[in-house]
Design a protein around this motif. Structure first.
Motif, PDB file in Angstrom:
ATOM      1  N   ILE A   5       0.853  -1.180   0.000  1.00 31.66           N
ATOM      2  CA  ILE A   5       0.000   0.000   0.000  1.00 31.66           C
ATOM      3  C   ILE A   5       0.893   1.235   0.000  1.00 31.66           C
ATOM      4  N   ILE A   6       0.653   2.097  -0.973  1.00 32.79           N
ATOM      5  CA  ILE A   6       1.417   3.331  -1.133  1.00 32.79           C
ATOM      6  C   ILE A   6       0.453   4.500  -0.999  1.00 32.79           C
ATOM      7  N   ALA A   7       0.771   5.462  -0.150  1.00 34.25           N
ATOM      8  CA  ALA A   7      -0.066   6.652  -0.012  1.00 34.25           C
ATOM      9  C   ALA A   7       0.626   7.840  -0.665  1.00 34.25           C
ATOM     10  N   VAL A   8      -0.190   8.696  -1.265  1.00 32.97           N
ATOM     11  CA  VAL A   8       0.295   9.959  -1.826  1.00 32.97           C
ATOM     12  C   VAL A   8      -0.406  11.065  -1.067  1.00 32.97           C
ATOM     13  N   TRP A   9       0.366  12.029  -0.593  1.00 28.05           N
ATOM     14  CA  TRP A   9      -0.191  13.046   0.302  1.00 28.05           C
ATOM     15  C   TRP A   9       0.377  14.404  -0.046  1.00 28.05           C
ATOM     16  N   GLY A  10      -0.239  15.447   0.475  1.00 25.05           N
ATOM     17  CA  GLY A  10       0.243  16.804   0.249  1.00 25.05           C
ATOM     18  C   GLY A  10      -0.864  17.806   0.487  1.00 25.05           C
ATOM     19  N   GLY A  11      -0.505  19.077   0.491  1.00 24.00           N
ATOM     20  CA  GLY A  11      -1.478  20.138   0.673  1.00 24.00           C
ATOM     21  C   GLY A  11      -2.311  20.356  -0.577  1.00 24.00           C
ATOM     22  N   SER A  12      -3.236  21.291  -0.508  1.00 21.82           N
ATOM     23  CA  SER A  12      -4.075  21.620  -1.655  1.00 21.82           C
ATOM     24  C   SER A  12      -3.218  22.118  -2.819  1.00 21.82           C
ATOM     25  N   ARG A 108     -11.526  -1.784   6.133  1.00 20.32           N
ATOM     26  CA  ARG A 108     -11.955  -3.057   5.554  1.00 20.32           C
ATOM     27  C   ARG A 108     -11.789  -3.056   4.039  1.00 20.32           C
ATOM     28  N   MET A 109     -12.192  -1.960   3.399  1.00 22.98           N
ATOM     29  CA  MET A 109     -12.091  -1.866   1.953  1.00 22.98           C
ATOM     30  C   MET A 109     -10.636  -1.956   1.480  1.00 22.98           C
ATOM     31  N   MET A 110      -9.748  -1.226   2.148  1.00 26.97           N
ATOM     32  CA  MET A 110      -8.346  -1.224   1.715  1.00 26.97           C
ATOM     33  C   MET A 110      -7.673  -2.564   1.953  1.00 26.97           C
ATOM     34  N   ASN A 111      -7.976  -3.188   3.060  1.00 26.27           N
ATOM     35  CA  ASN A 111      -7.398  -4.506   3.317  1.00 26.27           C
ATOM     36  C   ASN A 111      -7.870  -5.518   2.277  1.00 26.27           C
ATOM     37  N   ALA A 112      -9.152  -5.435   1.886  1.00 21.12           N
ATOM     38  CA  ALA A 112      -9.673  -6.337   0.858  1.00 21.12           C
ATOM     39  C   ALA A 112      -9.009  -6.059  -0.484  1.00 21.12           C
ATOM     40  N   VAL A 135      -6.842   6.480   6.792  1.00 23.10           N
ATOM     41  CA  VAL A 135      -6.581   5.041   6.847  1.00 23.10           C
ATOM     42  C   VAL A 135      -5.472   4.663   5.877  1.00 23.10           C
ATOM     43  N   GLY A 136      -5.472   5.281   4.706  1.00 24.29           N
ATOM     44  CA  GLY A 136      -4.402   5.008   3.742  1.00 24.29           C
ATOM     45  C   GLY A 136      -3.036   5.367   4.285  1.00 24.29           C
ATOM     46  N   LEU A 137      -2.943   6.498   4.971  1.00 22.59           N
ATOM     47  CA  LEU A 137      -1.665   6.908   5.569  1.00 22.59           C
ATOM     48  C   LEU A 137      -1.248   5.933   6.673  1.00 22.59           C
ATOM     49  N   TRP A 138      -2.223   5.463   7.438  1.00 24.28           N
ATOM     50  CA  TRP A 138      -1.935   4.545   8.543  1.00 24.28           C
ATOM     51  C   TRP A 138      -1.448   3.190   8.034  1.00 24.28           C
ATOM     52  N   LEU A 139      -2.088   2.678   6.973  1.00 21.81           N
ATOM     53  CA  LEU A 139      -1.766   1.343   6.467  1.00 21.81           C
ATOM     54  C   LEU A 139      -0.582   1.334   5.500  1.00 21.81           C
TER      55      LEU A 139
END
Length: 245
Positions: A5-12, A108-112, A135-139
């Motif tokens: 699982i890869i998260a992409v993050w940042g400000g507006s 649940r959705m991301m784990n699936a 949740v994406g950032l956490w996982l």
């Protein structure tokens, strides 16, 4: 075995969705099955980037709200790649469901989905309160944090510092600098932030035009887009090979 699982993050306006879409394109060329999830709960934005439509029977809210869904069927296949699928709010959507999303549903959705795809990318939201993004950032195994040099970007980074500390995600963050178009000096921004920027992304003047046309930057081959794509390929190689950035 579940996928990464890869998260992409940042400000507006940091370019995070552009980056997430094009990273997914780059990863899909390496024979990995790639899933891309939008955290936008009010507007289906990924379909704009891909030039497609998400029908009412597919999409984010069906994936979130159904018990034990065949999660892969809720994703939309990108027409130009057999390895890339995306999950976004339906194209014609009223937004009435966005306040009902819970952290438990998102997890649940991301784990699936992680059991369906080799690599799952979560396009995060600037707001720390967004449940899909949180949740994406956490996982996530890795968090690619985009910076478009500005005072607003500095303020966003400071504003989420407590959130980052509470979730213990700082060690997973890989900071990426979007090179500006003369609007703000990147050297000044580097000095202000004091962060290690692992990658610099070139400014793509045609980005907005290409996005509105449903053409990912990665698949457009003018000089600047190729330079942008080369950076994505370096990042994709690190993800697929498990190399440290």
């Amino acid at each position: 075995m579940s996928g990464r699982i890869i998260a992409v993050w940042g400000g507006s306006n940091s370019g995070k969705t552009t980056f997430a879409v094009n990273l997914a394109c780059a990863l899909s060329t390496s024979d990995r099955l790639v899933g891309l999830i939008s955290s936008n709960l009010t507007h289906g934005d990924l379909q704009v980037f891909f030039g497609q439509s998400v029908p009412p029977q597919k999409g984010l809210f069906h994936a979130l709200n159904e018990d034990n869904p065949n999660i892969g069927e809720k994703f939309t296949e990108y027409a130009e790649s057999k390895n890339l699928f995306f999950l976004s709010a339906p194209t014609h959507y009223t937004g009435l469901l966005c306040d009902t999303v819970t952290l438990r549903e998102a997890e649940r959705m991301m784990n699936a989905a992680a059991f369906v795809f080799d690599i799952l990318i979560v396009d995060g939201a600037a707001e720390a309160t967004n449940p899909i993004s949180g949740v994406g950032l956490w996982l996530a195994d890795r968090i690619y944090t985009l910076h478009k040099p500005s005072i607003a970007a500095q303020m966003w980074h400071e504003g989420v510092s407590d959130f980052v500390r509470e979730l213990h995600i700082a060690e997973k963050q890989i900071h990426i600098l979007q090179l500006p178009n003369g609007e703000f000096d990147d050297k000044t921004y580097r000095s202000m932030m004091g962060l290690p920027f692992a990658y610099d992304l070139p400014y793509v003047k045609r980005a907005g035009e290409l996005e509105n046309a449903g053409t990912p930057i990665y698949f457009f081959h003018d000089r600047t887009c190729r330079r942008y794509g080369k950076v994505l390929e370096q990042i994709a190689k690190g993800i697929c090979g498990g190399e440290a950035s």
